[in-house]
Design a protein around this motif. Structure first.
Motif, PDB file in Angstrom:
ATOM      1  N   GLU A  13      81.956 -28.305 -53.847  1.00  0.00           N
ATOM      2  CA  GLU A  13      81.931 -27.317 -54.928  1.00  0.00           C
ATOM      3  C   GLU A  13      81.037 -26.122 -54.597  1.00  0.00           C
ATOM      4  O   GLU A  13      80.705 -25.322 -55.477  1.00  0.00           O
ATOM      5  N   MET A  14      80.667 -25.983 -53.339  1.00  0.00           N
ATOM      6  CA  MET A  14      79.781 -24.904 -52.930  1.00  0.00           C
ATOM      7  C   MET A  14      80.491 -23.553 -52.991  1.00  0.00           C
ATOM      8  O   MET A  14      81.666 -23.443 -52.670  1.00  0.00           O
ATOM      9  N   VAL A  15      79.752 -22.550 -53.427  1.00  0.00           N
ATOM     10  CA  VAL A  15      80.241 -21.180 -53.486  1.00  0.00           C
ATOM     11  C   VAL A  15      79.274 -20.322 -52.675  1.00  0.00           C
ATOM     12  O   VAL A  15      78.061 -20.467 -52.801  1.00  0.00           O
ATOM     13  N   SER A  16      79.794 -19.438 -51.855  1.00  0.00           N
ATOM     14  CA  SER A  16      78.947 -18.553 -51.054  1.00  0.00           C
ATOM     15  C   SER A  16      78.904 -17.165 -51.664  1.00  0.00           C
ATOM     16  O   SER A  16      79.915 -16.660 -52.150  1.00  0.00           O
ATOM     17  N   HIS A  17      77.729 -16.563 -51.639  1.00  0.00           N
ATOM     18  CA  HIS A  17      77.521 -15.199 -52.108  1.00  0.00           C
ATOM     19  C   HIS A  17      76.710 -14.470 -51.051  1.00  0.00           C
ATOM     20  O   HIS A  17      75.845 -15.066 -50.412  1.00  0.00           O
ATOM     21  N   TYR A  18      76.952 -13.182 -50.895  1.00  0.00           N
ATOM     22  CA  TYR A  18      76.191 -12.368 -49.952  1.00  0.00           C
ATOM     23  C   TYR A  18      75.038 -11.690 -50.687  1.00  0.00           C
ATOM     24  O   TYR A  18      75.202 -11.211 -51.808  1.00  0.00           O
ATOM     25  N   ALA A  19      73.880 -11.646 -50.066  1.00  0.00           N
ATOM     26  CA  ALA A  19      72.739 -10.918 -50.602  1.00  0.00           C
ATOM     27  C   ALA A  19      72.026 -10.243 -49.441  1.00  0.00           C
ATOM     28  O   ALA A  19      71.832 -10.843 -48.388  1.00  0.00           O
ATOM     29  N   ASN A  20      71.652  -8.967 -49.620  1.00  0.00           N
ATOM     30  CA  ASN A  20      70.848  -8.303 -48.594  1.00  0.00           C
ATOM     31  C   ASN A  20      69.460  -7.976 -49.124  1.00  0.00           C
ATOM     32  O   ASN A  20      68.706  -7.251 -48.493  1.00  0.00           O
ATOM     33  N   ILE A  21      69.136  -8.532 -50.285  1.00  0.00           N
ATOM     34  CA  ILE A  21      67.791  -8.391 -50.834  1.00  0.00           C
ATOM     35  C   ILE A  21      67.493  -9.613 -51.690  1.00  0.00           C
ATOM     36  O   ILE A  21      68.380 -10.200 -52.294  1.00  0.00           O
ATOM     37  N   GLY A  22      66.248 -10.012 -51.691  1.00  0.00           N
ATOM     38  CA  GLY A  22      65.830 -11.133 -52.514  1.00  0.00           C
ATOM     39  C   GLY A  22      64.370 -10.983 -52.885  1.00  0.00           C
ATOM     40  O   GLY A  22      63.601 -10.322 -52.191  1.00  0.00           O
ATOM     41  N   THR A  23      64.006 -11.574 -53.984  1.00  0.00           N
ATOM     42  CA  THR A  23      62.612 -11.554 -54.411  1.00  0.00           C
ATOM     43  C   THR A  23      62.334 -12.853 -55.152  1.00  0.00           C
ATOM     44  O   THR A  23      63.250 -13.617 -55.461  1.00  0.00           O
ATOM     45  N   ALA A  24      61.070 -13.102 -55.430  1.00  0.00           N
ATOM     46  CA  ALA A  24      60.699 -14.331 -56.123  1.00  0.00           C
ATOM     47  C   ALA A  24      59.603 -14.044 -57.139  1.00  0.00           C
ATOM     48  O   ALA A  24      58.743 -13.187 -56.916  1.00  0.00           O
ATOM     49  N   THR A  25      59.672 -14.751 -58.238  1.00  0.00           N
ATOM     50  CA  THR A  25      58.612 -14.738 -59.241  1.00  0.00           C
ATOM     51  C   THR A  25      58.358 -16.186 -59.635  1.00  0.00           C
ATOM     52  O   THR A  25      59.136 -17.083 -59.284  1.00  0.00           O
ATOM     53  N   ALA A  26      57.283 -16.411 -60.366  1.00  0.00           N
ATOM     54  CA  ALA A  26      56.977 -17.788 -60.754  1.00  0.00           C
ATOM     55  C   ALA A  26      56.153 -17.806 -62.033  1.00  0.00           C
ATOM     56  O   ALA A  26      55.462 -16.837 -62.360  1.00  0.00           O
ATOM     57  N   ASN A  27      56.274 -18.916 -62.730  1.00  0.00           N
ATOM     58  CA  ASN A  27      55.322 -19.233 -63.777  1.00  0.00           C
ATOM     59  C   ASN A  27      54.740 -20.599 -63.431  1.00  0.00           C
ATOM     60  O   ASN A  27      54.977 -21.104 -62.334  1.00  0.00           O
ATOM     61  N   ARG A  28      54.019 -21.211 -64.312  1.00  0.00           N
ATOM     62  CA  ARG A  28      53.358 -22.480 -63.990  1.00  0.00           C
ATOM     63  C   ARG A  28      54.358 -23.587 -63.630  1.00  0.00           C
ATOM     64  O   ARG A  28      54.086 -24.431 -62.781  1.00  0.00           O
ATOM     65  N   GLU A  29      55.512 -23.600 -64.260  1.00  0.00           N
ATOM     66  CA  GLU A  29      56.450 -24.700 -64.093  1.00  0.00           C
ATOM     67  C   GLU A  29      57.563 -24.456 -63.085  1.00  0.00           C
ATOM     68  O   GLU A  29      58.144 -25.403 -62.567  1.00  0.00           O
ATOM     69  N   GLU A  30      57.922 -23.178 -62.844  1.00  0.00           N
ATOM     70  CA  GLU A  30      59.116 -22.905 -62.054  1.00  0.00           C
ATOM     71  C   GLU A  30      58.961 -21.671 -61.174  1.00  0.00           C
ATOM     72  O   GLU A  30      58.201 -20.768 -61.488  1.00  0.00           O
TER      73      GLU A  30
ATOM     74  N   ILE B 188      68.151 -18.493 -58.711  1.00  0.00           N
ATOM     75  CA  ILE B 188      67.939 -19.906 -58.454  1.00  0.00           C
ATOM     76  C   ILE B 188      66.589 -20.264 -59.060  1.00  0.00           C
ATOM     77  O   ILE B 188      65.581 -19.593 -58.787  1.00  0.00           O
ATOM     78  N   VAL B 189      66.548 -21.298 -59.880  1.00  0.00           N
ATOM     79  CA  VAL B 189      65.315 -21.749 -60.503  1.00  0.00           C
ATOM     80  C   VAL B 189      64.939 -23.077 -59.853  1.00  0.00           C
ATOM     81  O   VAL B 189      65.772 -23.989 -59.772  1.00  0.00           O
ATOM     82  N   MET B 190      63.688 -23.164 -59.377  1.00  0.00           N
ATOM     83  CA  MET B 190      63.248 -24.354 -58.654  1.00  0.00           C
ATOM     84  C   MET B 190      61.887 -24.803 -59.151  1.00  0.00           C
ATOM     85  O   MET B 190      61.084 -23.986 -59.589  1.00  0.00           O
ATOM     86  N   SER B 191      61.624 -26.090 -59.004  1.00  0.00           N
ATOM     87  CA  SER B 191      60.274 -26.593 -59.264  1.00  0.00           C
ATOM     88  C   SER B 191      59.361 -26.102 -58.140  1.00  0.00           C
ATOM     89  O   SER B 191      59.829 -25.749 -57.048  1.00  0.00           O
ATOM     90  N   PRO B 192      58.048 -26.067 -58.372  1.00  0.00           N
ATOM     91  CA  PRO B 192      57.129 -25.681 -57.292  1.00  0.00           C
ATOM     92  C   PRO B 192      57.277 -26.564 -56.049  1.00  0.00           C
ATOM     93  O   PRO B 192      57.163 -26.084 -54.926  1.00  0.00           O
ATOM     94  N   TYR B 193      57.569 -27.843 -56.252  1.00  0.00           N
ATOM     95  CA  TYR B 193      57.716 -28.754 -55.114  1.00  0.00           C
ATOM     96  C   TYR B 193      58.952 -28.422 -54.287  1.00  0.00           C
ATOM     97  O   TYR B 193      58.905 -28.392 -53.053  1.00  0.00           O
TER      98      TYR B 193
END
Length: 99
Positions: free
Chosen positions: A23-40, A69-74
Motif C-alpha cells: 500500500e506504499m505511495v511515493s511522493h517527490y519532495a525537494n525540500i523538507g523541514t522538521a518541528t517538534a513539541n514534547r510528544e511528537e 509525517i508525525v513521529m514519536s521522539p524515539y
C-alpha cells in the motif's frame, strides 16, 4: 491465482522485520523541514521551484507542502540514525554531498 503483497525482510538489532509495501505511495519532495513539541516530531515535505523567475522574484520562495509525517521522539531518533548511516554509505560510494 492471487497476487501476494511484495515483502522484504531484514534483521535489525536481532529483530526480524518484514516490510510490506503493498500500500506504499511515493511522493517527490525537494525540500523538507522538521518541528517538534514534547510528544511528537513533525516532518514536513514539499516542493519549490526557485529556479523560475527573476532574482527579485527569488527573494521570497513559495513552498507547497504536500506531506506531513508525525513521529514519536524515539522513532525520529531511529530515523536520524538510519539517515546518517545511509548518507555516509552514499558519500563513500558517490562522493561528498555539498549542502
Amino acid at each position: 491465482m492471487t497476487d501476494k503483497p511484495a515483502k522484504a525482510t531484514g534483521t535489525i538489532n536481532g529483530v526480524k522485520i518484514s516490510w510490506d509495501d503493498s500500500e506504499m505511495v511515493s511522493h517527490y519532495a525537494n525540500i523538507g523541514t522538521a518541528t517538534a513539541n514534547r510528544e511528537e516530531f513533525f516532518l514536513l515535505f514539499g516542493t519549490h521551484q526557485h529556479w523560475r523567475g527573476t532574482m527579485d522574484d527569488k527573494k521570497e520562495i513559495e513552498v507547497k507542502l504536500a506531506n506531513r509525517i508525525v513521529m514519536s521522539p524515539y522513532a525520529a531518533k531511529r530515523l536520524a540514525v538510519i539517515l546518517t548511516q545511509s548518507i555516509k554509505a552514499y558519500e563513500e560510494q558517490f562522493g561528498k554531498i555539498e549542502a
